[in-house]
Design a protein around this motif. Structure first.
Motif, PDB file in Angstrom:
ATOM      1  N   ASN A   1      69.350  88.352   6.242  1.00 32.32           N
ATOM      2  CA  ASN A   1      70.498  87.717   5.573  1.00 32.32           C
ATOM      3  C   ASN A   1      70.065  86.820   4.422  1.00 32.32           C
ATOM      4  N   TYR A   2      68.753  86.622   4.276  1.00 29.00           N
ATOM      5  CA  TYR A   2      68.160  85.855   3.171  1.00 29.00           C
ATOM      6  C   TYR A   2      68.670  84.411   3.076  1.00 29.00           C
ATOM      7  N   LEU A   3      68.942  83.801   4.217  1.00 30.59           N
ATOM      8  CA  LEU A   3      69.399  82.414   4.216  1.00 30.59           C
ATOM      9  C   LEU A   3      68.206  81.477   4.091  1.00 30.59           C
ATOM     10  N   PRO A   4      68.369  80.388   3.351  1.00 28.87           N
ATOM     11  CA  PRO A   4      67.288  79.393   3.272  1.00 28.87           C
ATOM     12  C   PRO A   4      67.172  78.632   4.596  1.00 28.87           C
ATOM     13  N   HIS A   5      66.030  77.985   4.802  1.00 31.98           N
ATOM     14  CA  HIS A   5      65.758  77.282   6.060  1.00 31.98           C
ATOM     15  C   HIS A   5      66.836  76.267   6.422  1.00 31.98           C
ATOM     16  N   HIS A   6      67.285  75.502   5.434  1.00 37.14           N
ATOM     17  CA  HIS A   6      68.272  74.455   5.763  1.00 37.14           C
ATOM     18  C   HIS A   6      69.601  75.062   6.227  1.00 37.14           C
ATOM     19  N   ASP A   7      70.004  76.209   5.664  1.00 39.29           N
ATOM     20  CA  ASP A   7      71.244  76.870   6.106  1.00 39.29           C
ATOM     21  C   ASP A   7      71.096  77.431   7.525  1.00 39.29           C
TER      22      ASP A   7
ATOM     23  N   GLN B   1      73.299  76.242  10.661  1.00 37.09           N
ATOM     24  CA  GLN B   1      74.083  77.243  11.376  1.00 37.09           C
ATOM     25  C   GLN B   1      73.729  77.290  12.870  1.00 37.09           C
ATOM     26  N   LEU B   2      72.451  77.124  13.193  1.00 36.55           N
ATOM     27  CA  LEU B   2      72.014  77.233  14.582  1.00 36.55           C
ATOM     28  C   LEU B   2      71.915  75.877  15.298  1.00 36.55           C
ATOM     29  N   GLY B   3      72.109  74.808  14.546  1.00 33.24           N
ATOM     30  CA  GLY B   3      72.047  73.481  15.146  1.00 33.24           C
ATOM     31  C   GLY B   3      70.640  73.082  15.568  1.00 33.24           C
ATOM     32  N   ILE B   4      69.646  73.479  14.770  1.00 32.63           N
ATOM     33  CA  ILE B   4      68.249  73.120  15.040  1.00 32.63           C
ATOM     34  C   ILE B   4      67.663  72.510  13.776  1.00 32.63           C
ATOM     35  N   SER B   5      66.482  71.925  13.880  1.00 36.21           N
ATOM     36  CA  SER B   5      65.863  71.300  12.712  1.00 36.21           C
ATOM     37  C   SER B   5      65.222  72.361  11.808  1.00 36.21           C
ATOM     38  N   GLU B   6      65.018  71.997  10.548  1.00 34.45           N
ATOM     39  CA  GLU B   6      64.334  72.903   9.613  1.00 34.45           C
ATOM     40  C   GLU B   6      62.912  73.166  10.084  1.00 34.45           C
ATOM     41  N   ASN B   7      62.287  72.161  10.687  1.00 34.07           N
ATOM     42  CA  ASN B   7      60.937  72.340  11.231  1.00 34.07           C
ATOM     43  C   ASN B   7      60.916  73.417  12.308  1.00 34.07           C
ATOM     44  N   THR B   8      61.918  73.429  13.155  1.00 38.64           N
ATOM     45  CA  THR B   8      62.015  74.445  14.211  1.00 38.64           C
ATOM     46  C   THR B   8      62.199  75.835  13.593  1.00 38.64           C
ATOM     47  N   VAL B   9      62.999  75.895  12.543  1.00 42.07           N
ATOM     48  CA  VAL B   9      63.187  77.169  11.829  1.00 42.07           C
ATOM     49  C   VAL B   9      61.841  77.647  11.292  1.00 42.07           C
ATOM     50  N   ARG B  10      61.105  76.755  10.620  1.00 46.18           N
ATOM     51  CA  ARG B  10      59.795  77.119  10.065  1.00 46.18           C
ATOM     52  C   ARG B  10      58.837  77.567  11.176  1.00 46.18           C
ATOM     53  N   ASN B  11      58.849  76.847  12.286  1.00 41.16           N
ATOM     54  CA  ASN B  11      57.968  77.209  13.399  1.00 41.16           C
ATOM     55  C   ASN B  11      58.313  78.591  13.964  1.00 41.16           C
ATOM     56  N   HIS B  12      59.602  78.859  14.173  1.00 40.50           N
ATOM     57  CA  HIS B  12      60.020  80.181  14.667  1.00 40.50           C
ATOM     58  C   HIS B  12      59.560  81.282  13.714  1.00 40.50           C
ATOM     59  N   LEU B  13      59.758  81.059  12.419  1.00 36.06           N
ATOM     60  CA  LEU B  13      59.367  82.074  11.435  1.00 36.06           C
ATOM     61  C   LEU B  13      57.855  82.257  11.403  1.00 36.06           C
ATOM     62  N   SER B  14      57.125  81.174  11.448  1.00 35.39           N
ATOM     63  CA  SER B  14      55.666  81.249  11.412  1.00 35.39           C
ATOM     64  C   SER B  14      55.136  82.046  12.604  1.00 35.39           C
ATOM     65  N   VAL B  15      55.617  81.732  13.789  1.00 31.46           N
ATOM     66  CA  VAL B  15      55.174  82.439  14.992  1.00 31.46           C
ATOM     67  C   VAL B  15      55.613  83.906  14.940  1.00 31.46           C
ATOM     68  N   SER B  16      56.846  84.153  14.522  1.00 25.75           N
ATOM     69  CA  SER B  16      57.360  85.531  14.452  1.00 25.75           C
ATOM     70  C   SER B  16      56.568  86.370  13.464  1.00 25.75           C
ATOM     71  N   LEU B  17      56.233  85.813  12.310  1.00 25.57           N
ATOM     72  CA  LEU B  17      55.474  86.566  11.308  1.00 25.57           C
ATOM     73  C   LEU B  17      54.047  86.847  11.787  1.00 25.57           C
ATOM     74  N   ARG B  18      53.453  85.890  12.493  1.00 26.31           N
ATOM     75  CA  ARG B  18      52.130  86.110  13.072  1.00 26.31           C
ATOM     76  C   ARG B  18      52.199  87.256  14.097  1.00 26.31           C
ATOM     77  N   LYS B  19      53.219  87.227  14.944  1.00 27.58           N
ATOM     78  CA  LYS B  19      53.403  88.287  15.942  1.00 27.58           C
ATOM     79  C   LYS B  19      53.658  89.635  15.265  1.00 27.58           C
ATOM     80  N   LEU B  20      54.405  89.606  14.156  1.00 23.96           N
ATOM     81  CA  LEU B  20      54.690  90.846  13.424  1.00 23.96           C
ATOM     82  C   LEU B  20      53.404  91.470  12.894  1.00 23.96           C
ATOM     83  N   ARG B  21      52.497  90.658  12.358  1.00 27.07           N
ATOM     84  CA  ARG B  21      51.220  91.186  11.868  1.00 27.07           C
ATOM     85  C   ARG B  21      50.457  91.881  12.998  1.00 27.07           C
ATOM     86  N   VAL B  22      50.435  91.264  14.162  1.00 26.16           N
ATOM     87  CA  VAL B  22      49.750  91.860  15.314  1.00 26.16           C
ATOM     88  C   VAL B  22      50.447  93.154  15.715  1.00 26.16           C
TER      89      VAL B  22
END
Length: 189
Positions: free
Chosen positions: A142-148, A152-173
Motif C-alpha cells: 500500500n506504500y504507506l509511510p511509517h507514521h501513517d 493506523q495500527l495504533g503502534i509507535s513508528e519504532n515498532t513499525v520500523r522494527n517489524h519491517l526490519s525483521v520481516s525484510l531480514r526473514k524475506l532475504r533468508v
C-alpha cells in the motif's frame, strides 16, 4: 490461477512425494520449451542440453524441499540462472554477452521471473505473524509511510520500523532457499 498452473502444482506435489511419473510428465512438458529458450541465449546445443539436464537432475534430487508456486516460471528462471553461470565461466563470455536478444524475449522472460518472485513473496507474507504481516503489507503493497502505518495500527513508528526490519531480514533468508533468487539478491541487493 488457471488450469495449467493448477495442473503444474499438482505435478509438483506428486513429485515431492517421489512420483516418477510426475517427474516424467514435467520433463516431457517442459524440456523442449526450455531448450528453445536456452538455445536462444547461449547458441550452443551441447551446453544448452547440459544445463537443462542439470536443472532436471537438481529438481529430482531436491524434490522434497521444493517450494514452487509457478512451475513454468521456476524452470525458466533455473535455466536462465544456470546459463548465466555457464556464460560467466566461458571463454566465449564476451562474444555471448555482446549478442543482443530481442526485446520481446527479454520482456517475456523478465515477466516470468517477476511472476515467480511475486508468488514467492506472497507465500512469505503468509508466514509472518499477524501484526508483522499487516505492517509489511501496508508498507510494501500500500506504500504507506511509517507514521501513517503507526497511526493506523495504533503502534509507535519504532515498532513499525522494527517489524519491517525483521520481516525484510526473514524475506532475504526465505528467498535464499531458492537458488535463483539467491542469484537475484546477490546482483540486485
Amino acid at each position: 490461477m488457471n488450469q495449467n498452473d493448477q495442473a503444474d502444482l499438482d505435478l509438483v506435489e506428486r513429485l515431492k512425494s517421489g512420483d516418477t511419473s510426475a517427474f516424467r510428465t514435467i520433463y516431457s512438458k517442459y524440456v523442449d520449451k526450455l531448450f528453445l529458450f536456452g538455445i536462444h541465449i547461449i547458441k550452443e546445443e551441447e551446453d544448452c542440453t547440459d544445463v537443462i539436464q542439470d536443472v532436471f537432475v537438481w529438481l529430482w534430487e531436491n524434490r522434497e524441499e521444493l517450494t514452487i508456486t509457478h512451475l513454468k516460471s521456476y524452470l525458466y528462471a533455473a535455466v536462465k540462472y544456470k546459463l548465466t553461470r555457464k556464460i560467466l565461466a566461458s571463454r566465449r563470455r564476451d562474444e555471448i554477452l555482446h549478442q543482443r536478444p530481442l526485446v520481446a524475449d527479454v520482456v517475456e522472460d523478465e515477466s516470468l521471473a517477476l511472476k515467480e518472485l511475486q508468488a514467492v513473496i506472497r507465500d512469505f507474507i503468509r508466514t509472518l505473524p499477524p501484526k508483522a504481516r499487516e505492517v509489511f503489507v501496508l508498507s510494501r503493497e500500500n506504500y504507506l509511510p511509517h507514521h501513517d502505518i503507526a497511526e493506523q495500527l495504533g503502534i509507535s513508528e519504532n515498532t513499525v520500523r522494527n517489524h519491517l526490519s525483521v520481516s525484510l531480514r526473514k524475506l532475504r533468508v526465505y528467498l535464499s532457499k531458492n537458488f535463483y533468487w539467491t542469484f537475484f539478491l546477490f546482483f540486485f541487493h
